[in-house]
Design a protein around this motif. Structure first.
Motif: not given
Lengths: 140, 91
Positions: A29, A62, A124, A127-128, A131-135, A137, A139
């Motif tokens: 992000l 973002i 949004q 994007i969420r 986030l949930d499908s990422s190992d 993250i 920012q």
């Protein structure tokens, strides 16, 4: 594009071994304007490194980060570098997906057709979901 | 469920990406968000809210945090990281 040895070392510590292990979903992000700090550049350095190691990489601009996509940025030979000029390398490095936040584009008056590279526009909720499908993250 | 750590008071655009069931851990100057309103900050409902005790002590506000925030020490910080598949640091 230069790669920072320290960052490569960090990636190795995090268990990256190129094609040896199953590749992970990495989500970046990028939330700051192009000239606000060194963070946007660090984000690009790290995500290209992850891509080189064969990881599945997604970048989402973002907030003020969408300003990095503004065309016509010109450092005027002042020794600074326009980060956006590195963005065409994303395809070469097989960065899998590049996205931008819809509300942020609208807030900054940016039309998709005017950006330095094509992006998927996400709300949004989408994007969420990313986030949930990422190992992993990050920012910036 | 994601553990969100904040080093600075969370911004509205960041909080918009949190969902019910997520955990929040306030660090450094973000701990001021746990003060009673209006000094503090309203966080979305349904979050598990934590504050790092060491950062509260440094700022002299340990006794002033509002209900709903759990103070954790560094061991608690580690435990939170280990109990979440994803940790996202907002800065």
């Amino acid at each position: 594009l230069k790669r920072d040895n320290k960052q490569v070392g960090m990636m190795t510590e995090m268990g990256l071994q190129g094609g040896v292990t199953r590749s992970k979903q990495w989500l970046f992000l990028s939330s700051q304007g192009p000239w606000a700090s060194a963070a946007p550049g660090a984000c690009v350095d790290l995500l290209l490194t992850a891509a080189v190691f064969g990881e599945h990489v997604t970048l989402v601009f973002i907030g003020n980060g969408v300003l990095q996509l503004q065309t016509g940025q010109d450092a005027g030979g002042g020794g600074q570098k326009v980060l956006a000029k590195q963005f065409p390398a994303f395809e070469l490095y097989e960065v899998n997906r590049i996205c931008a936040e819809a509300a942020a584009l609208q807030q900054h008056g940016l039309a998709v057709a005017d950006l330095v590279l094509p992006v998927d526009v996400l709300d949004q909720g989408q994007i969420r979901t990313l986030l949930d499908s990422s190992d992993v993250i990050f920012q910036f | 469920m994601i553990l969100h750590t904040f080093n600075k008071p969370p911004q509205a655009a960041q909080l918009a990406l949190l969902t019910v069931g997520d955990s929040v851990l306030l660090l450094e100057d973000a701990v001021y968000a746990a003060l009673p309103l209006p000094a503090g900050l309203v966080l979305p409902k349904g979050l598990h809210c934590h504050v790092l005790r060491e950062d509260l002590v440094l700022r002299g506000i340990s006794a002033r945090i509002r209900p709903g925030f759990a103070a954790v020490d560094y061991s608690g910080f580690v435990a939170l990281c280990l109990s979440h598949r994803q940790v996202l640091n907002w800065n």
